[in-house]
Design an enzyme around this catalytic site. Structure first.
Site, PDB file in Angstrom:
ATOM      1  N   SER A 104      -2.266 -20.852 -33.947  1.00 55.56           N
ATOM      2  CA  SER A 104      -3.278 -21.020 -34.287  1.00 55.56           C
ATOM      3  C   SER A 104      -4.007 -20.910 -32.405  1.00 55.56           C
ATOM      4  O   SER A 104      -3.925 -20.030 -32.564  1.00 55.56           O
ATOM      5  CB  SER A 104      -3.733 -22.670 -34.848  1.00 55.56           C
ATOM      6  OG  SER A 104      -4.490 -23.440 -35.019  1.00 55.56           O
ATOM      7  N   ASP A 117      -9.134 -21.913 -44.621  1.00 60.54           N
ATOM      8  CA  ASP A 117      -8.349 -22.470 -43.146  1.00 60.54           C
ATOM      9  C   ASP A 117      -9.691 -22.161 -42.497  1.00 60.54           C
ATOM     10  O   ASP A 117     -10.327 -20.867 -42.509  1.00 60.54           O
ATOM     11  CB  ASP A 117      -7.623 -21.724 -42.860  1.00 60.54           C
ATOM     12  CG  ASP A 117      -6.637 -22.154 -41.648  1.00 60.54           C
ATOM     13  OD1 ASP A 117      -7.951 -22.599 -40.645  1.00 60.54           O
ATOM     14  OD2 ASP A 117      -6.066 -21.592 -40.944  1.00 60.54           O
ATOM     15  N   HIS A 167      -4.405 -24.376 -43.024  1.00 64.49           N
ATOM     16  CA  HIS A 167      -3.712 -24.441 -42.249  1.00 64.49           C
ATOM     17  C   HIS A 167      -2.753 -24.819 -41.593  1.00 64.49           C
ATOM     18  O   HIS A 167      -2.480 -26.225 -42.234  1.00 64.49           O
ATOM     19  CB  HIS A 167      -4.785 -24.760 -41.134  1.00 64.49           C
ATOM     20  CG  HIS A 167      -4.674 -24.232 -39.650  1.00 64.49           C
ATOM     21  ND1 HIS A 167      -5.453 -23.275 -39.042  1.00 64.49           N
ATOM     22  CD2 HIS A 167      -4.581 -24.844 -38.369  1.00 64.49           C
ATOM     23  CE1 HIS A 167      -4.833 -22.918 -37.226  1.00 64.49           C
ATOM     24  NE2 HIS A 167      -4.395 -24.166 -37.556  1.00 64.49           N
TER      25      HIS A 167
END
Length: 311
Positions: free
Chosen positions: A157, A252, A282
């Site tokens: 991320s 996501d 995610h």
């Protein structure tokens, strides 16, 4: 495809908690909750040693890192790891179990970096910490049991964003050579209007509004969002970057920008492999206790590195 059952069950359990939206809470409240939840996972993989260390930034201040040494005396590679959390949340502790498992599965040294968080430290502080850590690993590769030409930048991320940014930095600054980059559901752009942002805006753990909140805290101005070290997809050129393994999740908001970044790398002559996990959300990889898919993804990263360093 629909959510896989383990992801659906996780989201149902989360919905039953009826928690207020994260962006409505004080940052310190969320950080404390995450720190409390960062307990040692059961049945951790066996490693030779885990060591906390302080290295120096260019200004002389301390940058904490955590080094994970695999059981082998000849590690495959030296992998830097940058945790996710929107540049605002989390720590080496919240991602400790994931990094342990990556080190064990790949027989590689992993160096997890406690980079500076926003909004106390705005962009590009975290990206500069990533580059500082890369320089340190390069200069100390022999002490880590690795060759300096076997360095990998990795993260998830926002951490994957920092890994990608540091790859751009080291190319632009003629710094240490990076062999590979492993980008796990990365932030690569500041476009909130992609199809995956719209389709997965809420209800799938990470929300569109949370991402807008993270960006607001990370940069000092909207213009900075478009800089290459903040949004690597917007770099003038991606030529000369290391080969990439990009993991995305179907449900996501960040799915599209990760896959578009891989496509842009390929267009620039960089080898890039994308592995989309259909039916998944995610941040799934660090939830090994809930998601069997996380174990599969960790092994896929290890297999990618093994193949890469054999070739």
């Amino acid at each position: 495809m629909p959510l896989i059952p383990e992801a659906a069950a996780f989201l149902d359990q989360l919905a039953k908690q009826n928690l207020p939206p994260m962006e409505t809470l004080p940052i310190e409240v969320t950080r404390r909750a995450l720190a409390i939840g960062a307990k040692p996972a059961p049945n951790p993989p066996v490693l030779r040693q885990v060591q906390n260390l302080l290295i120096k930034r260019p200004d002389g201040t301390d940058l904490p890192i955590r080094i994970y040494l695999p059981t082998t005396s000849t590690p495959l590679a030296a992998c830097l790891y940058f945790h996710g959390g929107g540049w605002v949340l989390n720590s080496v502790d919240t991602h400790d179990d994931l990094v342990r498992r990556l080190a064990a599965a790949s027989d590689s040294v992993f160096v997890s970096v406690e980079y500076r968080l926003a909004p106390e430290h705005k962009y590009p502080a975290a990206a500069e910490d990533a580059y500082t850590a890369l320089q340190w690993v390069y200069n100390h590769a022999a002490e880590l049991g690795c060759h300096p030409d076997r360095i990998v930048m990795s993260g998830d991320s926002a951490g994957a964003n920092l890994a990608a940014a540091a790859c751009l930095m080291t190319r632009d600054r003629n710094g240490p050579k990076v062999a590979f980059q492993v980008l796990i559901y990365p932030i690569t752009d500041c476009n909130f209007e992609t199809p995956s942002y719209i389709a997965n805006a809420k209800g799938y753990f990470l929300t569109r509004s949370e991402m807008m909140w993270f960006w607001k805290h990370y940069v000092s101005s909207p213009e900075q969002m478009h800089e290459a070290y903040a949004s690597p997809l917007r770099a003038e050129s991606l030529q000369g970057l290391p080969p990439a393994f990009v993991i995305t999740a179907e449900f996501d908001p960040l799915r599209d920008e990760g896959e578009v970044y891989a496509a842009a790398l390929r267009a620039a002559g960089v080898d890039a492999t994308v592995r989309r996990y259909d039916g998944m959300i995610h941040a799934f990889m660090r939830r090994v206790q809930q998601f069997e898919t996380a174990k599969i993804a960790i092994q896929e990263v290890a297999d990618y590195l093994r193949r890469g360093f054999r070739s």
